[in-house]
Design a protein around this motif. Structure first.
Motif, PDB file in Angstrom:
ATOM      1  N   ALA A  72      37.850  32.729  45.654  1.00  0.00           N
ATOM      2  CA  ALA A  72      39.189  32.781  45.054  1.00  0.00           C
ATOM      3  C   ALA A  72      39.221  33.732  43.858  1.00  0.00           C
ATOM      4  CB  ALA A  72      39.636  31.380  44.639  1.00  0.00           C
ATOM      5  N   ILE A  73      38.152  33.707  43.043  1.00  0.00           N
ATOM      6  CA  ILE A  73      38.068  34.596  41.869  1.00  0.00           C
ATOM      7  C   ILE A  73      37.989  36.047  42.308  1.00  0.00           C
ATOM      8  CG2 ILE A  73      36.652  35.222  39.867  1.00  0.00           C
ATOM      9  CD1 ILE A  73      35.759  32.309  39.714  1.00  0.00           C
ATOM     10  N   VAL A  74      37.189  36.301  43.350  1.00  0.00           N
ATOM     11  CA  VAL A  74      37.041  37.679  43.852  1.00  0.00           C
ATOM     12  C   VAL A  74      38.366  38.191  44.407  1.00  0.00           C
ATOM     13  CG1 VAL A  74      35.874  39.131  45.557  1.00  0.00           C
ATOM     14  CG2 VAL A  74      34.578  37.367  44.331  1.00  0.00           C
ATOM     15  N   LEU A  75      39.044  37.364  45.210  1.00  0.00           N
ATOM     16  CA  LEU A  75      40.319  37.768  45.805  1.00  0.00           C
ATOM     17  C   LEU A  75      41.348  38.096  44.719  1.00  0.00           C
ATOM     18  CD1 LEU A  75      42.107  38.118  48.312  1.00  0.00           C
ATOM     19  CD2 LEU A  75      42.635  35.665  48.166  1.00  0.00           C
ATOM     20  N   ALA A  76      41.473  37.210  43.746  1.00  0.00           N
ATOM     21  CA  ALA A  76      42.434  37.445  42.657  1.00  0.00           C
ATOM     22  C   ALA A  76      42.036  38.671  41.841  1.00  0.00           C
ATOM     23  CB  ALA A  76      42.505  36.212  41.761  1.00  0.00           C
ATOM     24  N   GLY A  77      40.729  38.857  41.619  1.00  0.00           N
ATOM     25  CA  GLY A  77      40.247  39.991  40.831  1.00  0.00           C
ATOM     26  C   GLY A  77      40.533  41.321  41.499  1.00  0.00           C
ATOM     27  N   ILE A  78      40.287  41.414  42.810  1.00  0.00           N
ATOM     28  CA  ILE A  78      40.548  42.668  43.539  1.00  0.00           C
ATOM     29  C   ILE A  78      42.040  42.993  43.520  1.00  0.00           C
ATOM     30  CG2 ILE A  78      40.471  43.764  45.821  1.00  0.00           C
ATOM     31  CD1 ILE A  78      37.899  42.183  46.372  1.00  0.00           C
ATOM     32  N   ASN A  79      42.857  41.959  43.732  1.00  0.00           N
ATOM     33  CA  ASN A  79      44.318  42.181  43.725  1.00  0.00           C
ATOM     34  C   ASN A  79      44.815  42.605  42.342  1.00  0.00           C
ATOM     35  OD1 ASN A  79      44.566  41.522  46.427  1.00  0.00           O
ATOM     36  ND2 ASN A  79      44.926  39.343  46.029  1.00  0.00           N
ATOM     37  N   ASP A  80      44.227  41.979  41.301  1.00  0.00           N
ATOM     38  CA  ASP A  80      44.669  42.284  39.929  1.00  0.00           C
ATOM     39  C   ASP A  80      44.256  43.694  39.506  1.00  0.00           C
ATOM     40  OD1 ASP A  80      45.844  41.740  37.434  1.00  0.00           O
ATOM     41  OD2 ASP A  80      43.903  41.138  36.599  1.00  0.00           O
ATOM     42  N   LEU A  81      43.028  44.076  39.866  1.00  0.00           N
ATOM     43  CA  LEU A  81      42.517  45.392  39.459  1.00  0.00           C
ATOM     44  C   LEU A  81      43.037  46.514  40.360  1.00  0.00           C
ATOM     45  CD1 LEU A  81      38.788  44.458  38.661  1.00  0.00           C
ATOM     46  CD2 LEU A  81      40.663  44.799  37.036  1.00  0.00           C
ATOM     47  N   GLY A  82      43.405  46.171  41.576  1.00  0.00           N
ATOM     48  CA  GLY A  82      43.993  47.171  42.463  1.00  0.00           C
ATOM     49  C   GLY A  82      43.012  47.905  43.351  1.00  0.00           C
ATOM     50  N   SER A  83      41.702  47.695  43.160  1.00  0.00           N
ATOM     51  CA  SER A  83      40.721  48.347  44.033  1.00  0.00           C
ATOM     52  C   SER A  83      39.402  47.586  44.017  1.00  0.00           C
ATOM     53  CB  SER A  83      40.487  49.799  43.615  1.00  0.00           C
ATOM     54  OG  SER A  83      39.600  49.878  42.517  1.00  0.00           O
ATOM     55  N   PHE A  84      38.711  47.655  45.156  1.00  0.00           N
ATOM     56  CA  PHE A  84      37.410  47.011  45.267  1.00  0.00           C
ATOM     57  C   PHE A  84      36.377  47.744  44.411  1.00  0.00           C
ATOM     58  CE2 PHE A  84      33.363  46.345  47.702  1.00  0.00           C
ATOM     59  CZ  PHE A  84      33.227  44.989  47.415  1.00  0.00           C
ATOM     60  N   GLU A  85      36.537  49.062  44.268  1.00  0.00           N
ATOM     61  CA  GLU A  85      35.584  49.856  43.477  1.00  0.00           C
ATOM     62  C   GLU A  85      35.589  49.420  42.006  1.00  0.00           C
ATOM     63  OE1 GLU A  85      36.534  52.017  47.150  1.00  0.00           O
ATOM     64  OE2 GLU A  85      37.732  51.029  45.607  1.00  0.00           O
ATOM     65  N   LEU A  86      36.774  49.127  41.469  1.00  0.00           N
ATOM     66  CA  LEU A  86      36.855  48.637  40.089  1.00  0.00           C
ATOM     67  C   LEU A  86      36.259  47.233  39.986  1.00  0.00           C
ATOM     68  CD1 LEU A  86      40.381  49.793  38.832  1.00  0.00           C
ATOM     69  CD2 LEU A  86      38.143  50.524  37.960  1.00  0.00           C
ATOM     70  N   PHE A  87      36.493  46.431  41.033  1.00  0.00           N
ATOM     71  CA  PHE A  87      35.935  45.071  41.023  1.00  0.00           C
ATOM     72  C   PHE A  87      34.405  45.104  40.959  1.00  0.00           C
ATOM     73  CE2 PHE A  87      33.912  41.630  43.323  1.00  0.00           C
ATOM     74  CZ  PHE A  87      34.365  40.537  42.600  1.00  0.00           C
ATOM     75  N   LEU A  88      33.786  46.075  41.611  1.00  0.00           N
ATOM     76  CA  LEU A  88      32.321  46.163  41.605  1.00  0.00           C
ATOM     77  C   LEU A  88      31.782  46.331  40.183  1.00  0.00           C
ATOM     78  CD1 LEU A  88      31.691  48.426  44.743  1.00  0.00           C
ATOM     79  CD2 LEU A  88      31.321  45.958  44.534  1.00  0.00           C
ATOM     80  N   VAL A  89      32.547  46.980  39.316  1.00  0.00           N
ATOM     81  CA  VAL A  89      32.129  47.120  37.917  1.00  0.00           C
ATOM     82  C   VAL A  89      32.097  45.749  37.243  1.00  0.00           C
ATOM     83  CG1 VAL A  89      32.676  48.177  35.686  1.00  0.00           C
ATOM     84  CG2 VAL A  89      33.039  49.466  37.795  1.00  0.00           C
ATOM     85  N   ALA A  90      33.074  44.886  37.571  1.00  0.00           N
ATOM     86  CA  ALA A  90      33.072  43.522  37.040  1.00  0.00           C
ATOM     87  C   ALA A  90      31.821  42.776  37.502  1.00  0.00           C
ATOM     88  CB  ALA A  90      34.329  42.774  37.483  1.00  0.00           C
ATOM     89  N   GLY A  91      31.378  43.047  38.738  1.00  0.00           N
ATOM     90  CA  GLY A  91      30.144  42.436  39.240  1.00  0.00           C
ATOM     91  C   GLY A  91      28.927  42.897  38.461  1.00  0.00           C
ATOM     92  N   ILE A  92      28.909  44.182  38.084  1.00  0.00           N
ATOM     93  CA  ILE A  92      27.805  44.713  37.261  1.00  0.00           C
ATOM     94  C   ILE A  92      27.794  44.034  35.897  1.00  0.00           C
ATOM     95  CG2 ILE A  92      26.961  46.784  36.072  1.00  0.00           C
ATOM     96  CD1 ILE A  92      28.043  48.419  38.442  1.00  0.00           C
ATOM     97  N   ILE A  93      28.967  43.887  35.295  1.00  0.00           N
ATOM     98  CA  ILE A  93      29.069  43.225  33.989  1.00  0.00           C
ATOM     99  C   ILE A  93      28.603  41.770  34.095  1.00  0.00           C
ATOM    100  CG2 ILE A  93      30.727  42.388  32.265  1.00  0.00           C
ATOM    101  CD1 ILE A  93      32.363  44.973  32.883  1.00  0.00           C
ATOM    102  N   ALA A  94      28.996  41.091  35.174  1.00  0.00           N
ATOM    103  CA  ALA A  94      28.564  39.705  35.385  1.00  0.00           C
ATOM    104  C   ALA A  94      27.037  39.626  35.459  1.00  0.00           C
ATOM    105  CB  ALA A  94      29.187  39.146  36.660  1.00  0.00           C
TER     106      ALA A  94
END
Length: 528
Positions: A72-94
């Motif tokens: 659920a967090i991943v789905l909301a995060g991708i939709n909020d950021l607008g791209s999967f590539e930006l979401f991957l940066v959040a994964g690096i930070i995590a």
């Protein structure tokens, strides 16, 4: 514990690694789809979870991969950021945050999860597994594997109507045959001795053969009810399988907030699973949770750099691993190797596996986690153990894992606050090494809050030592502490030639149940 050679260890854990691979494959795909991410991102996370985290962690049972609890967090995060590539940066930070948490020794909070809450969580996960696999078992796959919440928008009448009208006779036959094979493999002595040929692999092979036989008839299983991996046809297709991060995300505050959220949730779920995995380990070995957080951090860094989903230690895979007879972390590594090789070389063959066969494997895993015997076990222990257990179970199924565990811990703390809490004392490994005889005197009241101190003391006791554990002055002992002492005396002490003497323990937990909670002191003697 008796040491085994590298090759013997691999041989012992090859069957369990294969079983976990078969279970993890559709889960990785389902969670990726439920997360709104590319299908292969789940597979990449599964491979990294097996090869990287499996290698770095010192957990012998736990298996890591993409988790339903993060979907659920991943789905909301991708939709909020607008791209999967930006979401991957959040994964690096995590991953970076988890690495820091490991160095800050934040893993020690797992010592404060009561056993009845952990068992309630496992039973709740078992119920979820069963409910989620019934549709796959009958050929009605409306829901993704990644949706952990059962009752979100759930309409029982609609569910039963659709289920009854969409049942596939072929899927039902394959499920029943697979269950028969799996149960027979566990019951028949001759078959159990064929350790290199796990029942799950036989069930998968038979499932594929049956569906090939069913082709062209009304029993044939539709393509959407089979494993569905991408099949690259050229070198260019292989290149497209991997997505790389958009590093501009490091300049976006929303990416940092999302990364911190993932780190906190993933770390808590991992610690819960590690505590549960240690309980499933027949040798009762204790995982270094701080090392586990570091391993998870490195794993999430690597996974996010190459287009994978964030990961945690996962109860479903860990349970399947324990049930398949895993003895070391080699099983997790083997599952990662199988996933990497098979996805790259034979995806067309894997795509013939009916989800009904894999549902049969998971139905048995779910039943073992949520067996009626476990309910009876905690009922007999009295309300102080049963109520937190059943509250956790129900809340995990009705809400989600973290809320369920929080509610269970809340019940435990409520009962704890009815009594008096006293400080526990812990002696270091160096002090225990100087002792010829270790004496642990339990105080009048011993609660699960003292679990960390007692666990550290028992962990640091050397092989070939003499230990006296006295409960002569104790009126109440938490069931967590009793079980820990029993595991130490009956398993580790036997394997490491530790002479254990128990003094003053009552004959049953119920004799302590009307009193309240505790601490431990340790004294040690030297021969002069």
């Amino acid at each position: 514990m008796k040491k085994v050679s590298f090759f013997t260890d691999l041989k012992q854990n090859l069957p369990s690694g294969l079983v976990v691979f078969l279970v993890a494959l559709p889960l990785c795909l389902g969670i990726a789809l439920a997360s709104g991410a590319p299908p292969l991102s789940g597979i990449i996370a599964g491979i990294v979870g097996g090869l990287v985290i499996g290698l770095l962690s010192n957990s012998h049972i736990s298996v890591s991969g993409p988790a339903a609890g993060l979907a659920a967090i991943v789905l909301a995060g991708i939709n909020d950021l607008g791209s999967f590539e930006l979401f991957l940066v959040a994964g690096i930070i995590a991953g970076i945050i988890q690495l820091v948490l490991g160095f800050l020794r934040a893993g020690s909070i797992s010592n404060y999860f009561p056993n009845n809450v952990i068992e309630g969580m496992l039973a709740g996960i078992g119920v979820i597994i069963i409910l989620k696999q019934i549709p796959h078992a009958v050929g009605y796959d409306k829901d993704f594997e990644g949706n952990q919440r059962i009752f979100d928008g759930f309409n029982l009448q609609e569910y039963l109507t659709n289920l009854s009208s969409a049942i596939s006779s072929g899927a039902v036959i394959i499920t029943l045959v697979s269950l028969a094979i799996l149960i027979t493999w566990d019951k028949v002595h001759v078959l159990k001795r064929i350790k290199m040929l796990p029942g799950a692999l036989v069930a998968v092979a038979v499932g594929i053969i049956l569906n090939e036989v069913f082709k062209g008839s009304s029993l044939e299983i539709a393509k959407e009810h089979l494993v569905n991996l991408p099949v690259p046809q050229s070198a260019e297709d292989f290149k497209k399988l991997i997505t790389f991060p958009d590093f501009n995300g490091f300049l976006d505050l929303k990416v940092w907030i999302l990364g911190a959220t993932i780190a906190v949730v993933a770390s808590i779920e991992t610690l819960l699973c590690i505590e549960a995995s240690d309980r499933m380990d027949v040798h009762k070995r204790i995982t270094d949770t701080n090392l586990e957080l570091k391993a998870q951090g490195i794993g999430n860094l690597i996974s996010s750099f190459i287009g994978g989903l964030p990961m945690t230690s996962v109860v479903v895979r860990s349970s399947a691993n324990a049930n398949a007879g895993a003895t070391s972390k080699s099983s997790s590594i083997i599952h990662g190797v199988f996933m990497l090789i098979c996805v790259l070389t034979i995806p067309f063959l894997l795509n013939k596996i009916p989800l009904a066969t894999l549902a049969a494997v998971l139905l048995l895993v779910g039943y073992k986690l949520a067996s009626p015997a476990k309910l009876t076990h905690f009922w007999k222990k009295g309300k102080y153990q049963f109520l937190p257990f059943i509250a956790t179970l129900i809340a995990v199924v009705a809400l989600d894992l973290l809320k369920g565990v929080a509610l269970g811990i809340g019940f435990s703390i409520f009962y704890l606050l009815q009594g008096n809490m006293k400080r526990a004392y812990y002696f270091s490994k160096e002090e225990l090494e100087d002792a010829d005889e270790v004496r642990i005197n339990l105080a009048e009241e011993v609660s699960f809050l003292n679990k960390a101190a007692i666990k550290k003391t028992l962990k640091n006791i050397e092989s070939n030592s003499k230990v006296i554990i006295s409960a002569s002055k104790t009126s109440y002992i938490s069931d967590d502490i009793i079980e820990m002492i029993e595991d130490f005396a009956n398993v580790r002490a036997v394997e490491e030639n530790i002479d254990v003497r128990l003094e003053g323990f009552k004959t049953s937990y119920k004799e302590y149940a009307d009193d309240q909670h505790s601490h431990v002191t340790v004294t040690h003697k030297r021969t002069i």
